[in-house]
Design an enzyme around this catalytic site. Structure first.
Site, mmCIF file in Angstrom:
data_model
loop_
_atom_site.group_PDB
_atom_site.id
_atom_site.type_symbol
_atom_site.label_atom_id
_atom_site.label_comp_id
_atom_site.label_asym_id
_atom_site.label_seq_id
_atom_site.Cartn_x
_atom_site.Cartn_y
_atom_site.Cartn_z
ATOM 1 N N ASP A 94 23.743 -54.055 -40.297
ATOM 2 C CA ASP A 94 24.684 -53.364 -39.403
ATOM 3 C C ASP A 94 24.022 -52.147 -38.569
ATOM 4 O OD1 ASP A 94 23.648 -51.344 -41.041
ATOM 5 O OD2 ASP A 94 25.371 -50.868 -42.151
ATOM 6 N N ASP A 268 32.603 -58.193 -45.338
ATOM 7 C CA ASP A 268 31.684 -57.557 -46.394
ATOM 8 C C ASP A 268 32.418 -56.524 -46.697
ATOM 9 O OD1 ASP A 268 30.143 -54.994 -45.411
ATOM 10 O OD2 ASP A 268 31.155 -56.028 -43.703
#
Length: 379
Positions: A94, A268
């Site tokens: 991320d 996720d």
């Protein structure tokens, strides 16, 4: 040729969900797919070998945490995250944005960057689109995420509009700063809070920048699930058919099914690993809280329909004892089970798409899982 590509296999005639394959420099995986989260270069308590055994195909690393500890420079020295943690499959990192906006109370957003305080020692730090790209290029993940602003839900319309426009400008800066497009794919993140027109605007602006994949961000942050489903359904129509679609932060079984139906490919969430640490388990019959006294002399497996390592070898009574005694092995067993449960659920979703029966599968799963009652025990 981008580093990551999407191959469409088929669309479910009954639901419109899509079955596909995402190809990356470290291997391919079928979608829809759930991605376990390895925040600090480890999926808590699990070895890479165990992740392979439960058929995890791609895992996440966290840019914010790895930047602060041990430092991207150290990971770069060994050739990136794959070598550092001995995982040879795909990795997604991320951008660090979500942590800056969620962990740090003291932050100042400017056009240039976000100024914030270290969440443990209070040191002043800056994270910008360029810095996020530098860190992620050092980490060497297969999929990197653009640095975006995550406005809290709910936020005022004007604030969210300004925020998505800044996110687009930051996305452009990310593309310009990204040094390794040939072996790392950078995905754009669509924001817009709960405002449909802003979701549309954000999607169109980012699609115009031609990223190799797109994520929907800023959902699953406490809003009611029907709002999330509505936003996904609305946003997905502006996302390209020929690129991966990633819904960030979603990991409850019902939401994985609902959002696969709505055309998302990748998911996720820390949910399965986080709840495992306090003894909460996902089973085919719904949520099971292993600390409950009724399991003290229950010698059945966590889930009689599960063939994971935990369920094949250990009883509820034993796992309850371990969790109550704060033994690490108990957390390992519940983590293995929860991740196996979600990865098997995704396999079942993919099979149902193949057979054009995902809506039927949803009905069967919801019935057995106990979601068709008022106030179901859910996550």
């Amino acid at each position: 040729m981008p580093a990551v590509t999407y191959e469409h296999i088929k669309t479910c005639k009954q639901s419109g969900a899509r079955l596909g394959i995402v190809h990356t420099p470290h291997g391919s995986f079928e979608t829809p797919m759930f991605m376990p989260v390895g925040t600090k270069a480890t999926v808590k308590t699990m070895s890479p070998e165990e992740l392979r055994q439960i058929e995890a195909k791609i895992i996440l690393g966290n840019t914010y945490h790895l930047w602060l500890q041990p430092g991207n420079d150290i990971i770069k020295q060994v050739g990136g995250l794959h070598n550092f943690m001995n995982w040879d499959g795909p990795i997604l990192t991320d951008s660090g944005g979500f942590q800056v906006f969620s962990l740090s109370n003291l932050r100042k957003i400017t056009e240039e960057s976000v100024e914030f305080r270290h969440h443990t020692n209070g040191l002043k730090l800056f994270l910008s689109p360029e810095k996020s790209m530098e860190i992620q290029n050092d980490l060497g993940s297969d999929i990197m995420m653009a640095f975006d602003e995550c406005p809290p839900m709910p936020s005022e319309y004007k604030y969210v509009k300004d925020s998505i426009e800044r996110t687009t400008r930051w996305a452009e800066r990310c593309l310009n700063a990204h040094k390794r497009p040939e072996d790392q794919a950078l995905f754009g993140i669509i924001q817009g809070g709960e405002y449909k027109d802003l979701r549309e605007q954000s999607a169109k602006e980012l699609v115009a920048l031609d990223f190799p994949g797109y994520a929907i961000g800023g959902l699953s942050v406490g809003e009611p699930k029907p709002v999330m489903y509505e936003m996904v359904e609305h946003t997905v129509q502006y996302m390209p058919d020929d690129k991966p679609r990633y819904l960030m932060g979603v990991g409850s079984p019902d939401a994985l099914i609902e959002c696969s139906i709505r055309g998302m490919d990748m998911f996720d969430c820390v949910l399965p690993t986080r709840i495992a640490r306090n003894g909460t388990c996902m089973t085919s019959n719904g949520r099971l809280v292993i600390k409950n006294a009724k399991y003290a002399n229950d010698f059945k497996p966590l889930d009689e329909n599960c063939d994971c390592y935990t369920c094949k070898n250990y009883s509820r009574a034993y796992i309850r004892h371990l969790i109550k005694a704060e033994e690490t092995f108990g957390i390992r067993l519940t983590t293995i089970h929860n991740l196996h449960f979600l990865l098997k659920l995704m396999e079942d979703i993919r099979q149902a798409i193949r057979e054009d029966r995902l809506l039927d599968f949803k009905d069967e799963f919801f019935e057995q899982y106990g979601l068709n009652v008022e106030n179901p025990k859910n996550f």
